[in-house]
Design a protein around this motif. Structure first.
Motif, PDB file in Angstrom:
ATOM      1  N   ALA A  63       0.747  -5.946   7.336  1.00 16.69           N
ATOM      2  CA  ALA A  63       0.992  -4.731   7.292  1.00 16.69           C
ATOM      3  C   ALA A  63      -0.262  -3.848   7.137  1.00 16.69           C
ATOM      4  O   ALA A  63      -0.480  -2.923   7.601  1.00 16.69           O
ATOM      5  N   PHE A  64      -1.238  -4.370   6.310  1.00  9.76           N
ATOM      6  CA  PHE A  64      -2.472  -3.777   6.164  1.00  9.76           C
ATOM      7  C   PHE A  64      -3.293  -3.923   7.304  1.00  9.76           C
ATOM      8  O   PHE A  64      -4.181  -3.018   7.339  1.00  9.76           O
TER       9      PHE A  64
ATOM     10  N   SER B 169      12.442  -4.226  -4.788  1.00  9.70           N
ATOM     11  CA  SER B 169      13.695  -3.996  -3.915  1.00  9.70           C
ATOM     12  C   SER B 169      13.980  -2.419  -3.644  1.00  9.70           C
ATOM     13  O   SER B 169      14.206  -2.096  -2.566  1.00  9.70           O
ATOM     14  N   VAL B 170      13.617  -1.714  -4.680  1.00 11.21           N
ATOM     15  CA  VAL B 170      13.482  -0.056  -4.181  1.00 11.21           C
ATOM     16  C   VAL B 170      12.456   0.220  -3.057  1.00 11.21           C
ATOM     17  O   VAL B 170      12.590   0.740  -2.118  1.00 11.21           O
ATOM     18  N   ALA B 171      11.056  -0.688  -3.232  1.00  9.20           N
ATOM     19  CA  ALA B 171       9.943  -0.263  -2.345  1.00  9.20           C
ATOM     20  C   ALA B 171      10.553  -0.727  -0.977  1.00  9.20           C
ATOM     21  O   ALA B 171      10.226  -0.546   0.067  1.00  9.20           O
ATOM     22  N   LEU B 172      11.181  -1.922  -0.976  1.00 13.06           N
ATOM     23  CA  LEU B 172      11.510  -2.572   0.158  1.00 13.06           C
ATOM     24  C   LEU B 172      12.712  -1.835   1.012  1.00 13.06           C
ATOM     25  O   LEU B 172      12.630  -1.659   2.181  1.00 13.06           O
TER      26      LEU B 172
ATOM     27  N   GLY C  99       3.924   2.941   4.127  1.00 11.16           N
ATOM     28  CA  GLY C  99       4.242   1.433   4.142  1.00 11.16           C
ATOM     29  C   GLY C  99       3.521   0.468   3.320  1.00 11.16           C
ATOM     30  O   GLY C  99       3.967  -0.220   2.598  1.00 11.16           O
ATOM     31  N   VAL C 100       2.152   0.556   3.559  1.00 11.54           N
ATOM     32  CA  VAL C 100       1.408  -0.486   3.122  1.00 11.54           C
ATOM     33  C   VAL C 100       1.460  -0.038   1.622  1.00 11.54           C
ATOM     34  O   VAL C 100       1.284  -1.096   0.634  1.00 11.54           O
ATOM     35  N   PRO C 101       1.057   1.061   0.885  1.00 10.52           N
ATOM     36  CA  PRO C 101       1.256   1.365  -0.472  1.00 10.52           C
ATOM     37  C   PRO C 101       2.666   0.909  -1.030  1.00 10.52           C
ATOM     38  O   PRO C 101       2.468   0.369  -2.008  1.00 10.52           O
TER      39      PRO C 101
ATOM     40  N   LEU D 122       2.310  -6.454  -6.105  1.00 14.76           N
ATOM     41  CA  LEU D 122       1.913  -6.243  -7.717  1.00 14.76           C
ATOM     42  C   LEU D 122       2.821  -6.257  -8.579  1.00 14.76           C
ATOM     43  O   LEU D 122       2.701  -6.950  -9.693  1.00 14.76           O
ATOM     44  N   SER D 123       3.841  -5.644  -8.430  1.00 14.66           N
ATOM     45  CA  SER D 123       4.903  -5.568  -9.463  1.00 14.66           C
ATOM     46  C   SER D 123       5.417  -6.791  -9.454  1.00 14.66           C
ATOM     47  O   SER D 123       6.093  -7.147 -10.713  1.00 14.66           O
TER      48      SER D 123
END
Length: 303
Positions: free
Chosen positions: A189-190, A255-258, A267-269, A276-277
């Motif tokens: 994605a980056f 999971s929330v980020a996904l 998207g990338v952040p 990292l989490s």
């Protein structure tokens, strides 16, 4: 000092190390091992995708994950070579003391050979048979290194604690796939903001399934510790608190980020936050689990 006295002193040192086993791990050492776990998982997923011919074309698409995985796997070796306090061992090997590598370290070092072969063979479409063969070897060597490291760790546990860690090999593999998948997604994605032309939802569903599977396996591991003899007291309570905190970082935040990554332009952040989490959460949980195992071994060895 005579050679026989040198050998006797070495034997006494080894026996003293064995009597001190298992030590309570420090967070920096656990973090480095968790990074290596993610690096091997990244290599495994990339190797399988290249071997099956389902990885997206592009030379940089393969080289960037290879380089990130190499950085994650090598940071522990670099710390051991620099003889940093508490980080002088790498898979049981002390390179700063010029000692011969252990079998576990040799197997870990062997993963660099197919990694370098893949790095030299990737050519855009990645359909060359040698590229696919090297990628398959990379996935197999990475899996073998992880499994052997787990069995080497379990071999040092006392007999009464050994059944409590029976799920550890499967847990390490699933954790490597989950963490490595997040970092592989971040690498792709980056570069251009997407993972696959078909969209990101297949990746999201696969990672959520891995998170669910890992959570179930971790639950079985902790339940086995809870039924151990002798029973754990304050150590069990501290382990439950650490496990709750680790679950927030390992499962909840990623999971929330996904789930919201397709609904946001950031998207990338979000993927970086998830990776990292997960790294932080796995470090906390693995350290708490090994500390609880260490306490159980020490309690069982007391007269």
């Amino acid at each position: 000092m005579t050679p026989s006295s040198d050998m006797q002193a070495c034997a006494e040192t080894v026996s003293a190390d064995e009597r001190r086993w298992p030590d309570v791990p420090d967070y920096p050492a656990t973090l480095l091992r968790t990074m290596a776990l993610c690096g091997h998982g990244l290599w495994m997923l990339l190797g399988v995708a290249l071997a099956l011919g389902i990885y997206r074309p592009g030379r940089s698409e393969a080289l960037v994950p290879l380089a990130l995985g190499a950085a994650f796997v090598s940071v522990g070796l670099l710390a051991a070579c620099l003889h940093l306090p508490g980080l002088s061992r790498w898979h049981g090997w002390r390179p700063a003391r010029r000692s011969p590598p252990t079998r576990e370290a040799l197997l870990a070092l062997s993963t660099y050979l197919p990694m370098l072969a893949v790095a030299g063979l990737v050519r855009g479409d990645n359909g060359f048979w040698a590229t696919r063969a090297a990628a398959a070897a990379l996935a197999l060597c990475s899996a073998a290194s992880l499994v052997y490291a787990v069995y080497s760790y379990r071999h040092r546990l006392s007999a009464q604690v050994l059944p409590c860690s029976s799920q550890l090999p499967l847990s390490r593999l699933v954790a490597a796939w989950y963490g490595g998948g997040l970092w592989l997604w971040l690498c792709l994605a980056f570069q251009d903001g997407r993972v696959d032309p078909a969209g990101t939802r297949p990746w999201i569903m696969a990672l959520l399934v891995l998170a669910l599977l890992l959570g179930l396996i971790e639950g079985l591991r902790w339940q086995a510790l809870g039924r151990s003899e002798p029973p754990l007291g304050e150590g069990w309570a501290r382990g439950r608190v650490a496990r709750f905190v680790a679950a927030l970082f390992t499962y909840a935040l990623p999971s929330v980020a996904l789930l919201v990554v397709d609904l946001s332009d950031a998207g990338v952040p979000l993927v970086a936050l998830a990776a990292l989490s997960c790294l932080v959460g796995r470090t906390i949980e693995q350290r708490a689990y090994e500390a609880t195992l260490a306490q159980l071994c020490q309690d069982g060895q007391e007269p």
